[in-house]
Structure formats: C-alpha cells, structure tokens
Design an enzyme around this catalytic site. Structure first.
Site, PDB file in Angstrom:
ATOM      1  N   SER A 194      -2.249   1.060  15.142  1.00 52.82           N
ATOM      2  CA  SER A 194      -2.819   2.378  15.428  1.00 52.82           C
ATOM      3  C   SER A 194      -2.984   2.566  16.929  1.00 52.82           C
ATOM      4  CB  SER A 194      -4.183   2.479  14.741  1.00 52.82           C
ATOM      5  OG  SER A 194      -4.903   3.555  15.267  1.00 52.82           O
TER       6      SER A 194
ATOM      7  N   ILE B 124       1.294   7.278   4.195  1.00 50.18           N
ATOM      8  CA  ILE B 124       2.488   6.899   4.959  1.00 50.18           C
ATOM      9  C   ILE B 124       3.343   5.890   4.179  1.00 50.18           C
ATOM     10  CG2 ILE B 124       3.218   5.716   7.088  1.00 50.18           C
ATOM     11  CD1 ILE B 124       0.524   6.971   8.295  1.00 50.18           C
ATOM     12  N   GLY B 125       2.684   4.979   3.473  1.00 52.04           N
ATOM     13  CA  GLY B 125       3.419   3.976   2.693  1.00 52.04           C
ATOM     14  C   GLY B 125       4.278   4.620   1.624  1.00 52.04           C
TER      15      GLY B 125
ATOM     16  N   TYR C 224     -12.049  -1.168  13.100  1.00 55.98           N
ATOM     17  CA  TYR C 224     -10.670  -0.733  12.806  1.00 55.98           C
ATOM     18  C   TYR C 224      -9.771  -1.011  14.019  1.00 55.98           C
ATOM     19  CZ  TYR C 224      -6.793   2.472  11.690  1.00 55.98           C
ATOM     20  OH  TYR C 224      -5.557   3.012  11.438  1.00 55.98           O
TER      21      TYR C 224
ATOM     22  N   GLY D 260       0.816  -1.219   0.000  1.00 58.79           N
ATOM     23  CA  GLY D 260       0.000   0.000   0.000  1.00 58.79           C
ATOM     24  C   GLY D 260       0.842   1.257   0.000  1.00 58.79           C
ATOM     25  N   ALA D 261       1.725   1.371  -0.999  1.00 59.74           N
ATOM     26  CA  ALA D 261       2.605   2.541  -1.026  1.00 59.74           C
ATOM     27  C   ALA D 261       2.195   3.539  -2.101  1.00 59.74           C
ATOM     28  CB  ALA D 261       4.054   2.095  -1.214  1.00 59.74           C
TER      29      ALA D 261
HETATM   30  N1  LIG Z   1      -3.204   8.258   8.778  1.00 58.75           N
HETATM   31  C1  LIG Z   1      -3.284   8.080  10.083  1.00 58.75           C
HETATM   32  O1  LIG Z   1      -3.608   8.998  10.861  1.00 58.75           O
HETATM   33  C2  LIG Z   1      -2.951   6.735  10.672  1.00 58.75           C
HETATM   34  C3  LIG Z   1      -2.949   6.589  12.070  1.00 58.75           C
HETATM   35  C4  LIG Z   1      -2.657   5.357  12.621  1.00 58.75           C
HETATM   36  C5  LIG Z   1      -2.366   4.278  11.789  1.00 58.75           C
HETATM   37  N2  LIG Z   1      -2.373   4.435  10.432  1.00 58.75           N
HETATM   38  C6  LIG Z   1      -2.063   3.244   9.589  1.00 58.75           C
HETATM   39  O2  LIG Z   1      -1.073   3.589   8.645  1.00 58.75           O
HETATM   40  C7  LIG Z   1      -1.193   2.735   7.500  1.00 58.75           C
HETATM   41  C8  LIG Z   1      -1.131   3.573   6.229  1.00 58.75           C
HETATM   42  O3  LIG Z   1      -2.326   4.318   6.134  1.00 58.75           O
HETATM   43  P1  LIG Z   1      -2.407   5.771   5.503  1.00 58.75           P
HETATM   44  O4  LIG Z   1      -2.852   6.665   6.573  1.00 58.75           O
HETATM   45  O5  LIG Z   1      -1.182   6.082   4.762  1.00 58.75           O
HETATM   46  O6  LIG Z   1      -3.659   5.577   4.518  1.00 58.75           O
HETATM   47  P2  LIG Z   1      -3.830   5.770   2.950  1.00 58.75           P
HETATM   48  O7  LIG Z   1      -3.285   7.067   2.486  1.00 58.75           O
HETATM   49  O8  LIG Z   1      -5.267   5.488   2.702  1.00 58.75           O
HETATM   50  O9  LIG Z   1      -2.941   4.614   2.333  1.00 58.75           O
HETATM   51  C9  LIG Z   1      -3.358   3.270   2.421  1.00 58.75           C
HETATM   52  C10 LIG Z   1      -2.666   2.450   1.362  1.00 58.75           C
HETATM   53  O10 LIG Z   1      -3.207   1.137   1.417  1.00 58.75           O
HETATM   54  C11 LIG Z   1      -3.663   0.772   0.122  1.00 58.75           C
HETATM   55  N3  LIG Z   1      -4.792  -0.166   0.172  1.00 58.75           N
HETATM   56  C12 LIG Z   1      -5.993   0.017   0.750  1.00 58.75           C
HETATM   57  N4  LIG Z   1      -6.773  -1.060   0.527  1.00 58.75           N
HETATM   58  C13 LIG Z   1      -6.050  -1.917  -0.210  1.00 58.75           C
HETATM   59  C14 LIG Z   1      -6.292  -3.190  -0.774  1.00 58.75           C
HETATM   60  N5  LIG Z   1      -7.481  -3.813  -0.657  1.00 58.75           N
HETATM   61  N6  LIG Z   1      -5.314  -3.793  -1.472  1.00 58.75           N
HETATM   62  C15 LIG Z   1      -4.129  -3.180  -1.648  1.00 58.75           C
HETATM   63  N7  LIG Z   1      -3.819  -1.982  -1.152  1.00 58.75           N
HETATM   64  C16 LIG Z   1      -4.783  -1.358  -0.437  1.00 58.75           C
HETATM   65  C17 LIG Z   1      -4.054   2.095  -0.533  1.00 58.75           C
HETATM   66  O11 LIG Z   1      -4.127   1.946  -1.934  1.00 58.75           O
HETATM   67  P3  LIG Z   1      -4.900   3.044  -2.853  1.00 58.75           P
HETATM   68  O12 LIG Z   1      -3.920   4.149  -3.093  1.00 58.75           O
HETATM   69  O13 LIG Z   1      -5.215   2.241  -4.071  1.00 58.75           O
HETATM   70  O14 LIG Z   1      -6.112   3.480  -2.117  1.00 58.75           O
HETATM   71  C18 LIG Z   1      -2.911   2.966  -0.060  1.00 58.75           C
HETATM   72  O15 LIG Z   1      -1.765   2.750  -0.835  1.00 58.75           O
HETATM   73  C19 LIG Z   1      -2.500   1.976   7.678  1.00 58.75           C
HETATM   74  O16 LIG Z   1      -2.233   0.669   8.156  1.00 58.75           O
HETATM   75  C20 LIG Z   1      -3.234   2.777   8.731  1.00 58.75           C
HETATM   76  O17 LIG Z   1      -4.150   2.005   9.474  1.00 58.75           O
HETATM   77  C21 LIG Z   1      -2.653   5.627   9.861  1.00 58.75           C
END
Ligand SMILES: NC(=O)c1ccc[n+]([C@@H]2O[C@H](COP(=O)([O-])OP(=O)(O)OC[C@H]3O[C@@H](n4cnc5c(N)ncnc54)[C@H](OP(=O)(O)O)[C@@H]3O)[C@@H](O)[C@H]2O)c1
Length: 274
Positions: free
Chosen positions: A139, A15-16, A163, A10-11
């Site tokens: 999280s 964050i990825g 979640y 998921g990059a």
């Molecule tokens: N942001 C926060 O405040 C926060 C806080 C605590 C923990 N986290 C954790 O940090 C991690 C990264 O999240 P983020 O905040 O960077 O969110 P994000 O911007 O939504 O990125 C999520 C990534 O996961 C991919 N993804 C989602 N569903 C998928 C699927 N079915 N198959 C393959 N890839 C998939 C997305 O792909 P697409 O680009 O195609 O959508 C995207 O690349 C997550 O595990 C999240 O729970 C985030």
C-alpha cells in the site's frame, strides 16, 4: 496466460476478485483462496460465468491461521503440478486490536506473516515451474520503520499505523526475497493498487466505509497492475521493485533497508515455525 497456473489469496472480493477475473479472461488456470467455503464457491461460479473459463478452482484458507495456510498449500500441491504466478493479495485493516488464531496481532499476521509463510511453502513448486512470478499487494500507506521492539503493537495500537507497518514489512520481504531468488527464474515484485472501492474499510464504521467507497476507484482499476505484473512480458526480468500504475516507483529509504529486511526475515521464521 493459457497453460499458466495462478494462485491468488483473498479473491472473494475487491481487487483479488478482479485480478482473478482478468487473469481468467487471459486464459490462465486460476486458483483462488477463500476463508469462507460458500463465498469461495459463489465467487468461483461468478468468475466461470463471466469469463467462460472453466479452469477456476477454489481452496479454503484462513490466513489468520498457520495451520490453515499449511493445509491450503498441501492441498494445492496435491491438486497441481506447477505454479507460475503466486499473488499474495488478501489484506485487512482493523481498527481494534485483535489476535489471529495463533495469538498474534491480526493485521501483522494476515497482511505479512501469512504471505511470508505461504510463499516459503510454495517456493520449491515455483522454482520447478520457472519462469515464475510472485506479486505481493502492499500500500501507499506503508510507513516508518519496523518496530522490532513491539512488532505486534501491544503498546500504542492504531489501525492505520499497524496497517502501514504490515505493508512496509511486505515491501522489505519482497526486496530481500528478490535478492535471494536471483538466478532461479522467479521474480518477485510488490504493488500499491491505489485507492479502490472494495470491502477493505469494512471495519471502519458505516460512514467511513461508505465515504471510502465513494471517493475510491473501481476495484477493476486497482487490479490492473497486479494483472500486468502477472502477465506482461515487459516485466519478466524485473524483480524486487515497488510498482504503482504499472510503473516502478522509487519510494522511501526505509523500504531498501536490507539489514532490517534480514532481521525481519529471521524473526518471521520463528513466528511461522520455519
Ligand atoms: N482497496 C484499497 O484502496 C487498497 C489500497 C492499497 C492496498 N490495498 C491492498 O489490496 C489488497 C486487496 O484488498 P481489497 O481492497 O481488495 O480488500 P477486500 O475487498 O476487503 O478484499 C480482501 C480479501 O482478503 C480476504 N481476507 C481477509 N482476511 C482474510 C483471512 N483471515 N483469511 C483469508 N482471506 C482473508 C477477504 O475475504 P472475505 O471476502 O472473506 O472478507 C477478501 O477476499 C489488500 O492487501 C489491501 O491491503 C487495497
């Protein structure tokens, strides 16, 4: 990180993507996964341009499908002869109950079962490549206990509850895996990146998603601890821990419940067919 091969799920955003950028800047070969081929290619081009590192590759992977996860791992093992860092980053928050391609509640499937399966499929390669590291994104919203009687929230579904439950599962998996990997040269840790302005709240509605992005920190700040865990010599022997802001944090007792972790592992094996 020169000579190290890193796989990040998921990059294509958030964050990825910033973790991939940071590790590519440090010289690693970075393999990203994407559920959309075009978005994956665009991200790869963007990362190559911004880091001047040509060793960036993309693999297709829909984490809501066990078949796709298996295909992705097979492809990785075909293309690469080592894996030094696996970052199970991808995650979702869904406010309506949906099911994965395998008919499983989607948040549980994508946030927890997917990293469980992917890690297990790549374990032999990680062992051969040791010293190696596994980093799982969790999280601060992890909560409660594991709902063994209703793991898929068929009753009383709530987006945030589901979640938090999936992220608790990730922590329990991290701690038990660390125990099982003692002596292999592989460490496994998890991290809460903190509130970051990403696309995570895309399902929350326009207003909430905008508000979230306003109050959260930049994704590149959220990526700092994953990058640290992947690259720093300070953590090369630490395993089974939960990190926030690059520091081990002691958290609630439920996340140390090894009986629950073992029970969850057995159920997960059945889910993913291992
Ligand atoms: N942001 C926060 O405040 C926060 C806080 C605590 C923990 N986290 C954790 O940090 C991690 C990264 O999240 P983020 O905040 O960077 O969110 P994000 O911007 O939504 O990125 C999520 C990534 O996961 C991919 N993804 C989602 N569903 C998928 C699927 N079915 N198959 C393959 N890839 C998939 C997305 O792909 P697409 O680009 O195609 O959508 C995207 O690349 C997550 O595990 C999240 O729970 C985030």
């Amino acid at each position: 990180m020169k000579g190290k091969i890193v796989l990040i799920t998921g990059a294509t955003s958030g964050i990825g993507k910033e973790t991939a950028r940071g590790l590519a800047q440090l010289g690693a070969t970075v393999v990203i996964t994407a559920r959309d081929v075009q978005r994956g290619e665009q991200t790869k081009q963007e990362l190559v341009q911004s880091t001047k590192n040509n060793n960036i590759d993309v693999l297709f992977c829909d984490l809501s499908s066990f078949t796709s996860i298996r295909d992705c791992c097979r492809e990785f093992l075909k293309r690469y002869t080592a894996l030094h860092v696996l970052i199970n980053n991808a995650g979702i928050v869904e406010y309506h109950r949906r099911e994965s391609k395998d008919g499983i509640e989607n948040t549980f499937a994508v946030n927890y079962l997917a990293p469980f399966l992917m890690t297990n499929l790549l374990l032999d390669m990680l062992k051969k490549s040791a010293p190696a590291r596994i980093i799982n994104l969790t999280s601060g919203l992890h909560s409660g206990t594991i709902h063994f009687d209703d793991l898929e929230f068929n009753h009383s579904f709530s987006g945030m509850k589901v979640y938090g439950h999936s992220k608790l599962a990730v922590i329990l998996f991290t701690r038990l895996l660390a125990e099982r990997l003692k002596g292999t040269g592989i460490t496994v840790n998890c991290t809460n990146p903190g509130m970051s302005a990403t696309n995570l709240s895309r399902d929350a509605g326009w207003f909430s998603a905008k508000f979230f992005k306003l109050i959260a920190k930049e994704a590149s700040i959220g990526a700092q601890t994953p990058i640290y865990l992947a690259s720093s010599s300070e953590v090369e022997t630490i395993s089974g821990e939960y990190f926030e802001k690059k520091v081990v944090k002691k958290i609630n007792q439920e996340t140390y419940d090894m009986d629950a972790a073992k029970k969850l592992w057995d159920v997960s094996n059945k889910y993913v067919g291992l």
